[in-house]
Design an enzyme around this catalytic site. Structure first.
Site, PDB file in Angstrom:
ATOM      1  N   SER A 250      -7.061  -5.060  -4.596  1.00 50.79           N
ATOM      2  CA  SER A 250      -7.021  -3.933  -3.655  1.00 50.79           C
ATOM      3  C   SER A 250      -5.624  -3.837  -3.072  1.00 50.79           C
ATOM      4  CB  SER A 250      -8.028  -4.133  -2.529  1.00 50.79           C
ATOM      5  OG  SER A 250      -7.597  -5.153  -1.655  1.00 50.79           O
ATOM      6  N   ASP A 251      -5.257  -2.630  -2.631  1.00 54.27           N
ATOM      7  CA  ASP A 251      -4.069  -2.529  -1.807  1.00 54.27           C
ATOM      8  C   ASP A 251      -4.345  -3.341  -0.536  1.00 54.27           C
ATOM      9  OD1 ASP A 251      -1.660  -1.881  -0.618  1.00 54.27           O
ATOM     10  OD2 ASP A 251      -1.767   0.240  -1.151  1.00 54.27           O
ATOM     11  N   TRP A 252      -3.294  -3.600   0.217  1.00 51.81           N
ATOM     12  CA  TRP A 252      -3.407  -4.513   1.362  1.00 51.81           C
ATOM     13  C   TRP A 252      -4.273  -3.902   2.479  1.00 51.81           C
ATOM     14  CZ3 TRP A 252      -1.282  -6.149  -2.639  1.00 51.81           C
ATOM     15  CH2 TRP A 252      -0.731  -7.410  -2.748  1.00 51.81           C
ATOM     16  N   GLY A 253      -5.501  -4.417   2.569  1.00 50.25           N
ATOM     17  CA  GLY A 253      -6.407  -3.849   3.573  1.00 50.25           C
ATOM     18  C   GLY A 253      -7.211  -2.672   3.049  1.00 50.25           C
TER      19      GLY A 253
END
Ligand code: NOJ
Length: 718
Positions: A250-253
């Protein structure tokens, strides 16, 4: 760590104690890599498995923990070079790479970027970005490869192949339809199935074919489901349809759930520090039967298999960075192993190869000196020189000052130095007996500008004026134009200097309201060229390198001519232009752009002759055309192939299907060939949910020097 079987050996360079040594790296097939991964994962405890699906604290942008059976992984930004580390290079941006239309240079750029990641001991490069350029104001256009899926796909493939040849795992991002920063964490890109496949999935599908190791899902939702828990996208499209074998992070968060995300196909949650949904929560979900053990095993096997696929079990260097510290840039705690090699040469080369000559009235360019009479030229605008703040003054390049050569945000890197345009031009001008006078204040009074310009002794006097549009992650640009103070100096200069050359630094299409001013004789788009900015520009301005770059996007006369906007009032963004993105819209609606997709001038001219199109079989069409350099100097032409589908196929008037950059000496002629296979001849069919070749019907192949400069067309039927 155990050594496993060898399929292909390639040679790479390794930095040991600051000495570069050559070692062999073994590439494996996916089948073999998965066999190894299975044998490892079956011996892991559930705690060890879930450790691998989550980030922990560590020296890199993302870090997985070391377990007894598998080493820690270092994942690091970003698309223009190693983020947050010293003694690294700032490469040309993604949009420049696309503008080069040069497969070899794009591949080499991928090699060089990855070498710096490898030498720093970074397993996973968080690049390249290949989000399509949907709107000119989007903050991250400069990181990726422009508005056309085919150009983006080819640029993605060459970049990945180059990078992974160096033993580094590439990550294409942001899957998918991640096209604006406004409300990026909540907005939904609402797209119909055909548009999704033919445009936004296309570059990812090519990346999968190039065996990319990792894919990052974006923050946004697609059709109201978060991209990182979207089963349709992650499992159905990516794995079942495209056959992706690597892992999805995933992208960060950007992870929003545990069981839902894991069951949808998200393998790794990335976040600052520890994650929120995977790790222990994933273990609990497995114990409660919400996620099957098989699913967890699959997730972990994908990560482990990819590591073996690129040969990272063989002497991969120790991590040599500490990029994840909250720092005031310039005071990084990074150990700073020098990984730059001779990359500045490639950066300069790509910089020049991606600088687009948009206008050149009266052949004002290239600039030539007169050895008998000293000339003077004026270089103007704050974007030409050094800022008050030195490069790297703010974290993530978020306080741009002086000349713009890179954007801001996670896609930025640390400048080892920046050759400004003023430096590059002054250095080169000396050889031509040309003296350079600088006016770096954008707000200089008209009278001052007039005095300086009128006292230059050149004949004809020439002024090079600079304007830029800084763009960054997290914020879309508020308007379609250069920064307002730059417009001021461009207007001042072009009003008083009969021979004005305007140079633009932007990462996207940009309003050029001065384009038709009679004094504006030349316009040059230099993109975000990286650390060698001034040298690369001087190479083009003085004709040491003949310009050969082409626009990877459409520059409209007015912002309203584009089919999309970015609205502060909309979280549900309808991709209502459907297939008509970029030039496809302008063609379909009969709107004249200022400069069209694929356009760019050269100091020479080319003729196109004898187009021959042959249907070899139902899924293979070959086109041959001969191209001759009929001008006064050697140079490269970007020969572009566009396809018109049968009318009932419902396609845009024409779509790019390939391009070749050919270098030709004066008077030289070469035959350029294009192969159109099933991929190029197909459309997405929403009845069968497959790619089909729409037949029977008449296709037309167009070969041209831009999307609006078609030199030959030939019909064919399948
Ligand atoms: C958010 C960005 O969208 C992504 O591109 C980047 O890789 C991560 N942050 C990590 O910095």
């Amino acid at each position: 760590m155990q050594q496993y079987g060898i399929l292909v050996t390639c040679w790479i360079l390794l930095l040991v104690n600051n000495v570069i040594v050559t070692i062999a790296v073994d590439e494996r097939s996916w089948i073999e890599s998965y066999e190894i991964a299975r044998s490892i994962v079956e011996t892991m405890t559930i705690d060890e498995k879930v450790q691998l699906t989550i980030s922990t604290n560590g020296p890199c942008t993302g870090n997985t923990a070391k377990t007894s059976r598998f080493p820690a992984l270092c994942l690091n930004d970003g698309p223009m070079g190693v983020r947050g580390s010293k003694k690294t290079s700032v490469f040309t941006s993604g949009i420049n790479a696309a503008a080069s239309f040069d497969r070899e240079l794009i591949y080499q750029r991928g090699v060089n970027i990855a070498q710096e990641f490898y030498d720093k001991g970074i397993n996973v490069w968080l690049g390249p970005a290949n989000d399509l350029l949907r709107n000119p104001r989007a903050g991250r256009n400069w990181e990726a490869f422009g508005e056309d899926p085919v150009l983006s796909g080819i640029t993605t493939v060459e970049t990945i192949k180059g990078a992974q040849s160096q033993g580094v795992i590439a990550t294409v991002k942001h899957y998918t339809a991640n096209n604006q920063e406004t409300y990026r964490k909540h907005m939904s890109s609402n797209i119909d199935e055909r548009t999704l496949h033919e445009l936004y999935l296309w570059p990812f599908q090519r990346a999968v074919e190039a065996e990319v190791g990792a894919i990052m899902c974006g923050y946004n939702k697609v059709n109201d489901v978060y991209a990182c828990e979207n089963e349709e996208l992650l499992t159905h499209d990516l794995r079942e349809e495209m056959g992706f074998k690597g892992w999805v992070m995933s992208d960060w968060g950007a992870t929003h759930s545990t069981a839902k995300a894991a069951n949808a196909g998200l393998d790794m949650e990335m976040n600052l520090g520890r994650g929120n949904y995977y790790g222990d929560k994933l273990k609990t979900a497995v114990e409660r039967g919400q996620v099957s053990l098989q699913t967890l095993n699959n997730m972990v096997e994908r990560i482990v298999a990819t590591f073996y696929k690129v040969g990272q079990d063989q002497n991969f260097p120790e991590v040599q960075v500490n990029t994840n510290i909250p720092v005031i840039s310039g005071a990084l705690l990074d150990p700073g192993v020098d990984v730059q090699r001779n990359h500045k040469e490639g950066i300069r080369k790509m910089g020049a190869a991606s600088t687009i000559l948009l206008r050149n009235r009266n052949n004002i360019l290239p600039i030539r000196g007169d050895k008998l009479h000293e000339r003077q030229i004026v270089v103007a605008g704050s974007d030409a020189g050094a800022g008050v703040l030195p490069p790297n003054s703010c974290p993530l390049n978020m306080c741009p000052d002086g000349s713009i050569a890179m954007g801001g945000g996670s896609g930025s890197a640390h400048y080892p130095y920046l050759i400004t345009p003023l430096e590059g031009i002054t250095e080169r001008a000396k050889n031509e007996f040309i003296e350079v006078k600088a006016i770096l204040q954008d707000t200089s009074l008209v009278s001052d500008v007039l005095t300086i310009v009128s006292t230059t002794v050149s004949a004809p006097d020439t002024c090079i004026v600079f304007g830029s549009a800084f763009a960054a992650e997290g914020i879309d640009r508020p308007f379609y134009g250069v920064d307002p103070q730059h417009l001021l100096i461009i207007n001042h200069i072009s009003n008083v200097c009969e021979n004005t050359i305007v140079v633009i630094h932007s990462g996207a299409p940009i309003d050029l309201p001065f384009a038709n001013h009679p004094n504006v004789k030349a316009i040059v788009w230099a993109g975000y060229p990286g650390q060698e900015s001034g040298h690369a520009l001087a190479d083009i301005l003085f004709g040491d390198i003949n310009p050969s770059a082409r626009l990877p996007f459409t520059i409209a006369k007015n912002y309203d001519d584009y089919p999309s906007d970015i609205s502060l009032f909309e979280h549900e963004v309808s991709y209502k232009e459907k297939l008509l993105l970029g030039y496809r819209w302008f063609d379909a609606k009969g709107i004249d752009p200022l400069f069209e997709f694929g356009f760019g001038l050269s100091y020479t001219t080319f003729s196109y002759n004898d187009l021959q199109v042959q249907v070899l079989d139902k899924e293979h069409v070959e086109a041959l055309i001969s191209v001759r350099n009929i001008g006064q100097t050697s140079g490269a032409e970007v020969v572009q192939a566009y396809l018109s589908f049968p009318e009932n196929a419902g396609e845009p008037p024409k779509v790019l299907r390939g391009f070749e950059k050919v270098f030709l000496e004066q008077d030289e002629e070469k035959i350029v060939s294009f192969q159109l296979l099933k991929t190029e001849l197909s459309i997405w069919d929403t009845n069968t949910h497959t790619w089909i070749i729409p037949s029977p019907g008449q296709y037309t192949l167009h070969i041209g020097a831009s999307s609006r400069d078609i030199r030959a067309s030939a019909p064919f039927s399948l």
